[in-house]
Write an enzyme that holds these catalytic residues in place. Sequence first.
Site, PDB file in Angstrom:
ATOM      1  CB  ALA A  46      -0.918  -0.001   1.230  1.00 24.19           C
TER       2      ALA A  46
ATOM      3  NE  ARG B  37      -2.189   3.116 -13.087  1.00 24.96           N
ATOM      4  CZ  ARG B  37      -2.002   1.793 -13.118  1.00 24.96           C
ATOM      5  NH1 ARG B  37      -2.471   1.085 -14.122  1.00 24.96           N
ATOM      6  NH2 ARG B  37      -1.356   1.168 -12.146  1.00 24.96           N
TER       7      ARG B  37
ATOM      8  CD  GLN C  60       8.103   0.578  -2.113  1.00 24.23           C
ATOM      9  OE1 GLN C  60       6.892   0.803  -2.087  1.00 24.23           O
ATOM     10  NE2 GLN C  60       8.688   0.016  -3.147  1.00 24.23           N
TER      11      GLN C  60
ATOM     12  CG  ASN D 128     -51.941  12.469  21.132  1.00 22.36           C
ATOM     13  OD1 ASN D 128     -51.464  13.385  20.466  1.00 22.36           O
ATOM     14  ND2 ASN D 128     -52.827  11.629  20.647  1.00 22.36           N
TER      15      ASN D 128
ATOM     16  CB  ALA E 169     -53.824  24.008  21.882  1.00 21.48           C
TER      17      ALA E 169
HETATM   18  C1  UD1 Z   1       0.143  -5.198 -10.678  1.00 24.75           C
HETATM   19  C2  UD1 Z   1       0.944  -6.387 -11.238  1.00 24.75           C
HETATM   20  C3  UD1 Z   1       0.183  -6.968 -12.433  1.00 24.75           C
HETATM   21  C4  UD1 Z   1      -1.218  -7.385 -12.007  1.00 24.75           C
HETATM   22  C5  UD1 Z   1      -1.964  -6.225 -11.312  1.00 24.75           C
HETATM   23  C6  UD1 Z   1      -3.217  -6.777 -10.668  1.00 24.75           C
HETATM   24  C7  UD1 Z   1       3.325  -6.025 -10.849  1.00 24.75           C
HETATM   25  C8  UD1 Z   1       4.621  -5.628 -11.430  1.00 24.75           C
HETATM   26  N1  UD1 Z   1       2.253  -5.954 -11.634  1.00 24.75           N
HETATM   27  O1  UD1 Z   1       0.103  -4.188 -11.657  1.00 24.75           O
HETATM   28  O2  UD1 Z   1       0.871  -8.092 -12.965  1.00 24.75           O
HETATM   29  O3  UD1 Z   1      -1.946  -7.830 -13.134  1.00 24.75           O
HETATM   30  O4  UD1 Z   1      -1.162  -5.640 -10.274  1.00 24.75           O
HETATM   31  O5  UD1 Z   1      -3.987  -5.786 -10.073  1.00 24.75           O
HETATM   32  O6  UD1 Z   1       3.298  -6.395  -9.691  1.00 24.75           O
HETATM   33  N2  UD1 Z   1       2.993  -0.563  -4.665  1.00 24.75           N
HETATM   34  C9  UD1 Z   1       3.876  -0.323  -3.652  1.00 24.75           C
HETATM   35  N3  UD1 Z   1       5.112   0.139  -3.959  1.00 24.75           N
HETATM   36  C10 UD1 Z   1       5.542   0.319  -5.224  1.00 24.75           C
HETATM   37  C11 UD1 Z   1       4.637   0.071  -6.266  1.00 24.75           C
HETATM   38  C12 UD1 Z   1       3.350  -0.371  -5.965  1.00 24.75           C
HETATM   39  O7  UD1 Z   1       3.553  -0.491  -2.484  1.00 24.75           O
HETATM   40  O8  UD1 Z   1       6.703   0.719  -5.394  1.00 24.75           O
HETATM   41  C13 UD1 Z   1       1.641  -1.054  -4.334  1.00 24.75           C
HETATM   42  C14 UD1 Z   1       0.551  -0.079  -4.761  1.00 24.75           C
HETATM   43  O9  UD1 Z   1       0.223   0.791  -3.694  1.00 24.75           O
HETATM   44  C15 UD1 Z   1      -0.614  -1.014  -5.118  1.00 24.75           C
HETATM   45  C16 UD1 Z   1       0.062  -2.333  -5.471  1.00 24.75           C
HETATM   46  O10 UD1 Z   1       1.389  -2.238  -5.030  1.00 24.75           O
HETATM   47  O11 UD1 Z   1      -1.456  -1.226  -4.002  1.00 24.75           O
HETATM   48  C17 UD1 Z   1       0.020  -2.626  -6.969  1.00 24.75           C
HETATM   49  O12 UD1 Z   1       0.679  -1.580  -7.677  1.00 24.75           O
HETATM   50  P1  UD1 Z   1       0.099  -1.045  -9.057  1.00 24.75           P
HETATM   51  O13 UD1 Z   1       0.976   0.043  -9.520  1.00 24.75           O
HETATM   52  O14 UD1 Z   1      -1.332  -0.766  -8.937  1.00 24.75           O
HETATM   53  O15 UD1 Z   1       0.334  -2.338  -9.992  1.00 24.75           O
HETATM   54  P2  UD1 Z   1      -0.397  -2.668 -11.338  1.00 24.75           P
HETATM   55  O16 UD1 Z   1       0.180  -1.817 -12.429  1.00 24.75           O
HETATM   56  O17 UD1 Z   1      -1.853  -2.627 -11.179  1.00 24.75           O
HETATM   57 CA    CA Z   2      -3.232  -2.043  -9.478  1.00 31.12          CA
END
Ligand code: UD1
Ligand code: CA
Length: 454
Positions: A9, A15, A71, A374, A420
Site C-alpha cells: 500500500a 492514475r 518503502q 400524545n 394548546a
Molecule cells: C500489478 C501487477 C500486475 C497485475 C496487477 C493486478 C506487478 C509488477 N504488476 O500491476 O501483474 O496484473 O497488479 O492488479 O506487480 N505498490 C507499492 N510500492 C511500489 C509500487 C506499488 O507499495 O513501489 C503497491 C501499490 O500501492 C498497489 C500495489 O502495489 O497497491 C500494486 O501496484 P500497481 O501500480 O497498482 O500495480 P499494477 O500496475 O496494477
Molecule cells: Ca493495481
Amino acid sequence: MKIKAVILAAGKGTRMKSSRAKVLHKIFDRALIEYPIQVVKELGADVCLVVGYMEDDVKKTIGDQVQYRVQEEQLGTGHAVMQAIDFMDDSDLVLILYGDTPLITTQTLQELINYHLKHHSDGTALSTKIENPFGYGRIVRNGFNEVEKIVEERDADKNQKRITEINGGMYVFNTSKLLSALHQLDNNNSQNEYYFTDVLKIILAEDGKIDAFMIKDSTQILGVNSKVQLAEAASIMKMRINNQHMLNGVIIEDPLNTYIEPDVEIGIDTVIEPSCVIKSNTKIGAECRIGFNTKITNSILEDNVDVESSVIVDSKIGQNTHIGPFAYIRPNNNIGSNVKIGDFVELKNSNIGSGTKISHLTYVGDADVGQNVNFGCGTVLVNYDGKNKYRSEIQDNVFIGCNSNLVSPVVLHEHSYIAAGSTITKDVPENTLAIARSKQENKEGRAKNRNSKS
Ligand code: UD1
Ligand code: CA
C-alpha cells in the site's frame, strides 16, 4: 503452519488523479485497503502493510491491527515486498496481496492456499481470464500449459498481449523460496521497476515449482487504478451484498439502486424500497418496510417496523412502530413498540415509551417520554438555553395540545393535559390541566372598518 500476509500500500496511485493515497479511497465508508486486511485476517494470518506515500494517513486509518514496514521510495511491487523480508522470515507460507484489490473473498484465498499445497508448489499466483486484459500482467504458459512467467502490459510483445489469462496480483509462496528469489530481483524492464511478478521465473530457474490458480469469477481480482474502476468495484460489491440479502429472504425492489453496507443484518420478508441507504452495523428485523429514500445508520429496528422517506441514526426502534414520512431520528433514541412518529418530526437523545404518538411537526430532544403520550402538532421541547442542554420527563398518558413549548427541565406527571399553545415552564402534577397562554380578548366591531376598506 504459520501463515503471514504482506499487503502493498505504498504506491501513490497516480492514475486515480487524487490528492489522497489510492488505498484510502472508500467503498461503502471503508478504505480500499481495509478489505484485503479483513480477508487475510479471517484466514488467521499476521498482517504487514508496506506503506510509503502518505504513510501517516494510512497508519491513522488502519491503526495497530497490523504491522508496518516503510518503502521510502516507490521502486516497484518487488521492492515493496523486499521491505517486509524480516517480517516474513519466521513463517512457512506467505500471502502477498496488493492493497487495491478490494473484491477478493476469504474463500478464494483459502482455495488458492489449498491448491498451492495440493500441487506442492513453491509459488502460486491467482489468475483469471478476462475479455479485455489491458493493463494487467499476463500469465505466460509453455506448451505443457505450465506457468513460465508473468509479463507486464508494457513489456509484453504482440503475442503476449493477446493472452487473456491475467495476474490477479495475489499470491502464496513457501517463504524460504520467496526470500531467496527476492534477493535476486532486478529492475531490468521497460519501467526500471522491481516487478514482484519476476520472483516466479526466478523460483522456476532455481528448480522450484510455480503455478497459477485460475478462478472463474474475474470480478474478485478487479484492481482499482482509476476512479472509474473505483465505481465499478463499488457496484460489484453492492450487488454481491444485495444478492446475499435476497438469497437470505429480504425483498429488495430495486437492487441496482439500494446501498447496504457489508455488516448490515436484515430479517426475512422485509421489503427495501428503491433508493435506500443502510449503513454501518444496522440490524433490521423481519417483515419491516424500509420505504423509498430512507437512510439508516447504525440502528436497530425490531420486527414489523415501517419507515417512510426518513433518516435514522444511532437509534433503536421497537416492533410495529411507524416512522415518517420525512422524520429525522438523530442519535441516541430508544423508541418503543407501536409508536407513531409522523412527518417532520425530529427526535434526539430521547426515550419514547410504547404506544406514544408524535404525529407531526414536533421536536423532542433530551426527553424521557412514557407510554401512550400524545404530542399535538408543533410541540417543541425547549431543551437548550444557549449554554446548556436540559432533560424533561413526560410521564405515561400525558396529552399535549398543539403548538406547545415545554421549557426544560420540566416534568409533566401522569395523565396531565397541556392546553394548546401553552408555554410550560413549571412541572405539571398528575391529572392536572395546564394552560399557559394569554387570555383571548374579543373587541367587537373593531374589524368592520378594515373589512369595508378592502
Ligand atoms: C500489478 C501487477 C500486475 C497485475 C496487477 C493486478 C506487478 C509488477 N504488476 O500491476 O501483474 O496484473 O497488479 O492488479 O506487480 N505498490 C507499492 N510500492 C511500489 C509500487 C506499488 O507499495 O513501489 C503497491 C501499490 O500501492 C498497489 C500495489 O502495489 O497497491 C500494486 O501496484 P500497481 O501500480 O497498482 O500495480 P499494477 O500496475 O496494477
Ligand atoms: Ca493495481
